[in-house]
Scaffold this active site. Structure first.
Site, mmCIF file in Angstrom:
data_model
loop_
_atom_site.group_PDB
_atom_site.id
_atom_site.type_symbol
_atom_site.label_atom_id
_atom_site.label_comp_id
_atom_site.label_asym_id
_atom_site.label_seq_id
_atom_site.Cartn_x
_atom_site.Cartn_y
_atom_site.Cartn_z
ATOM 1 N N HIS A 161 -46.528 12.931 -4.226
ATOM 2 C CA HIS A 161 -46.041 13.953 -5.152
ATOM 3 C C HIS A 161 -46.913 15.211 -5.098
ATOM 4 O O HIS A 161 -47.113 15.902 -6.108
ATOM 5 C CB HIS A 161 -46.002 13.396 -6.576
ATOM 6 C CG HIS A 161 -44.782 13.787 -7.363
ATOM 7 N ND1 HIS A 161 -43.680 12.987 -7.479
ATOM 8 C CD2 HIS A 161 -44.490 14.912 -8.069
ATOM 9 C CE1 HIS A 161 -42.771 13.572 -8.237
ATOM 10 N NE2 HIS A 161 -43.243 14.750 -8.601
ATOM 11 N N THR A 168 -38.396 19.951 -5.368
ATOM 12 C CA THR A 168 -39.342 20.702 -6.195
ATOM 13 C C THR A 168 -38.600 21.240 -7.411
ATOM 14 O O THR A 168 -37.576 21.912 -7.262
ATOM 15 C CB THR A 168 -39.954 21.872 -5.400
ATOM 16 O OG1 THR A 168 -40.475 21.375 -4.169
ATOM 17 C CG2 THR A 168 -41.073 22.536 -6.164
ATOM 18 N N GLY A 198 -43.355 21.524 0.074
ATOM 19 C CA GLY A 198 -42.843 22.043 -1.182
ATOM 20 C C GLY A 198 -43.425 23.386 -1.552
ATOM 21 O O GLY A 198 -42.749 24.405 -1.511
ATOM 22 N N TYR A 250 -47.999 25.623 -13.190
ATOM 23 C CA TYR A 250 -47.125 24.460 -13.039
ATOM 24 C C TYR A 250 -46.837 24.185 -11.570
ATOM 25 O O TYR A 250 -46.865 23.039 -11.112
ATOM 26 C CB TYR A 250 -45.814 24.668 -13.800
ATOM 27 C CG TYR A 250 -44.810 23.579 -13.517
ATOM 28 C CD1 TYR A 250 -44.945 22.330 -14.110
ATOM 29 C CD2 TYR A 250 -43.753 23.789 -12.633
ATOM 30 C CE1 TYR A 250 -44.044 21.306 -13.822
ATOM 31 C CE2 TYR A 250 -42.851 22.780 -12.347
ATOM 32 C CZ TYR A 250 -43.005 21.538 -12.942
ATOM 33 O OH TYR A 250 -42.123 20.528 -12.644
ATOM 34 N N SER A 284 -33.718 18.979 -6.812
ATOM 35 C CA SER A 284 -34.260 18.157 -7.881
ATOM 36 C C SER A 284 -33.320 18.028 -9.080
ATOM 37 O O SER A 284 -32.547 18.941 -9.382
ATOM 38 C CB SER A 284 -35.582 18.770 -8.357
ATOM 39 O OG SER A 284 -36.071 18.126 -9.518
ATOM 40 N N TYR A 289 -34.450 11.990 -10.743
ATOM 41 C CA TYR A 289 -35.454 11.497 -11.665
ATOM 42 C C TYR A 289 -34.701 10.570 -12.606
ATOM 43 O O TYR A 289 -33.960 11.020 -13.481
ATOM 44 C CB TYR A 289 -36.088 12.646 -12.452
ATOM 45 C CG TYR A 289 -37.258 13.313 -11.777
ATOM 46 C CD1 TYR A 289 -38.444 12.610 -11.564
ATOM 47 C CD2 TYR A 289 -37.188 14.635 -11.364
ATOM 48 C CE1 TYR A 289 -39.529 13.219 -10.958
ATOM 49 C CE2 TYR A 289 -38.266 15.250 -10.749
ATOM 50 C CZ TYR A 289 -39.440 14.534 -10.548
ATOM 51 O OH TYR A 289 -40.507 15.149 -9.940
ATOM 52 N N ASP A 333 -44.304 13.741 3.171
ATOM 53 C CA ASP A 333 -44.681 15.007 2.540
ATOM 54 C C ASP A 333 -46.042 14.879 1.874
ATOM 55 O O ASP A 333 -46.589 13.791 1.771
ATOM 56 C CB ASP A 333 -43.617 15.494 1.549
ATOM 57 C CG ASP A 333 -43.633 14.755 0.215
ATOM 58 O OD1 ASP A 333 -44.673 14.734 -0.471
ATOM 59 O OD2 ASP A 333 -42.580 14.197 -0.155
ATOM 60 N N THR A 389 -36.963 9.121 -6.870
ATOM 61 C CA THR A 389 -38.398 9.354 -7.028
ATOM 62 C C THR A 389 -38.975 8.217 -7.854
ATOM 63 O O THR A 389 -38.676 8.073 -9.040
ATOM 64 C CB THR A 389 -38.668 10.711 -7.693
ATOM 65 O OG1 THR A 389 -38.278 11.735 -6.782
ATOM 66 C CG2 THR A 389 -40.142 10.879 -8.011
ATOM 67 N N GLY A 391 -49.202 18.054 1.351
ATOM 68 C CA GLY A 391 -50.323 18.706 2.005
ATOM 69 C C GLY A 391 -50.020 19.444 3.289
ATOM 70 O O GLY A 391 -50.921 20.005 3.909
ATOM 71 N N VAL A 392 -48.760 19.469 3.714
ATOM 72 C CA VAL A 392 -48.394 20.091 4.996
ATOM 73 C C VAL A 392 -48.508 21.615 4.893
ATOM 74 O O VAL A 392 -47.854 22.242 4.069
ATOM 75 C CB VAL A 392 -46.969 19.696 5.411
ATOM 76 C CG1 VAL A 392 -46.557 20.427 6.696
ATOM 77 C CG2 VAL A 392 -46.866 18.188 5.590
ATOM 78 N N LYS A 394 -38.680 7.679 -2.640
ATOM 79 C CA LYS A 394 -39.752 8.668 -2.513
ATOM 80 C C LYS A 394 -40.945 8.276 -3.386
ATOM 81 O O LYS A 394 -40.781 7.868 -4.532
ATOM 82 C CB LYS A 394 -39.236 10.049 -2.931
ATOM 83 C CG LYS A 394 -40.267 11.174 -2.857
ATOM 84 C CD LYS A 394 -39.616 12.504 -3.257
ATOM 85 C CE LYS A 394 -40.578 13.663 -3.131
ATOM 86 N NZ LYS A 394 -41.608 13.652 -4.176
#
Length: 367
Positions: free
Chosen positions: A264, A93, A318, A39, A121, A145, A295, A171, A297-298, A240
């Site tokens: 995401h 996250t 994240g 997950y 979150s 959310y 954000d 989000t 891929g960092v 976001k």
């Protein structure tokens, strides 16, 4: 180890000796149960966009500068009046109890120790108030959310305001969940409760799949919802999931105070562009009217530098933080941020930049 409903959570508390952030994933996989790890680590479909997120940073190059007469680069910065020690922050996250017994509370402690910002979150393992309190006054944002049930939304927004949240993160790119094959293969069901859901009739998240959780989420999110959230919470709103100049302008026109450029972490629209590949176009359209958080891929200090030089004001991550949490609790989280910040300072020095403003004005070469 701590056991919750047959799910084993690490409870170690230790600083980590980190060589690089990408190496943490394999270490975390050894201690996070298979379903939980799938997950956390998985993207959607064949993970093409997830992989592209990090690879995209190779599309530009940093120009080194010598004879720059600087030493000890400074990473302190601010966003709408909030002073922080680093532009590196924690993106929202979900379900961090999958990685560690203390979940978001340990993340909050570690992020606060590093002098950084944290987004928590809706689907946290710990409550808004408990996560906020664990940060001991350090700034946090609350990520909403949005639900179909506005009674639920209002309750969370008011609770976040009362607990001390500095902003609300809407989000907007998760009206449905991406097709996440690892969760299907593992038949993943959340083994631990989601504290913010326990008081509502849809249950606490325990024993549910991500599809069932998203079934209660609002599929219809419109620009007018930005102002509705601002009216209820009385806080700035960060939108976001923005990945195009058109959507950035739409959000700003509707009252957004911050744009968060994000896909995401490759968990939603597979086949969409890498987040970094759209950043500069979004930044040009925004033209400094509001701050930009970036954000997806960092993993390296050079990534932080390139994102700031491409128009970001803050750079969020994240998964590496969650892996640090799994391996060392609050101290592991602190170690991750400190390591990335140290890498970033090295890049700043070699690029001849003294301050974050200098980095923002640095020019990159396109391959």
């Amino acid at each position: 180890m701590t056991e919750t409903n047959g799910y084993f959570q690490n409870d170690n508390e230790k600083e980590l000796n980190i060589v690089n952030l990408p190496s943490l994933e394999a270490e975390a996989e050894k201690i996070i149960p298979k379903g939980g790890f799938g997950y956390i680590a998985g993207g959607s479909e064949d993970n093409w966009t997830l992989k592209a997120n990090t690879e995209a940073f190779n599309h530009v190059q940093i120009v080194p500068h010598v004879l720059s007469d600087i030493e000890d680069p400074q990473t302190n910065t601010s966003i709408f009046g909030i002073d922080v020690k680093t532009p590196i922050m924690m993106t929202a996250t979900a379900a961090q109890g999958l990685a560690h017994a203390k979940g978001e509370m340990d993340t909050a402690k570690g992020i606060a120790k590093a002098g950084a910002l944290m987004e928590q979150s809706t689907y946290s393992s710990t409550s808004i108030a408990d996560t906020m309190a664990a940060g001991n006054g350090a700034p946090q944002f609350f990520q909403l959310y949005m639900s179909k049930d506005w009674t639920f939304n209002e309750s969370l927004l008011k609770e976040a305001k009362q607990a001390g949240a500095k902003a609300i993160v809407l989000t907007a790119d998760a009206t449905v969940d991406g097709y996440r094959e690892s969760d299907i293969i593992n038949d993943f069901q959340f083994p631990t409760p989601m504290a913010n859901l326990t008081k509502f009739s849809e249950g606490d998240g325990e024993g549910k799949g991500i599809g069932e959780i998203y079934a209660a989420a609002a599929q219809k999110i419109s620009p007018k919802d930005i102002q509705r959230i601002k009216d209820i919470a009385g806080l700035p709103v960060i939108v976001k999931g923005v990945q195009s100049p058109e959507d950035a302008l739409l959000a700003i026109g509707a009252g957004a105070d911050v744009i968060q450029v994000s896909n995401h972490g490759g968990r939603q629209l597979n086949g969409g562009p890498a987040s970094f590949d759209v950043l500069s176009d979004v930044a040009k359209a925004v033209n400094h009217r509001v701050p930009i958080i970036f954000d997806s891929g960092v993993r390296r200090g050079s990534h932080v530098f390139k994102a700031l030089a491409s128009g970001a004001d803050m750079v969020a991550m994240g998964r590496p933080v969650i892996y640090g949490l799994a391996l060392g609790g609050a101290d592991g989280v602190y170690s991750v941020v400190e390591h990335l910040n140290d890498e970033f300072k090295t890049i700043m020095q070699l690029a001849g930049t003294k301050t974050i403003e200098d980095v923002k004005h640095a020019k990159l070469l396109k391959k």
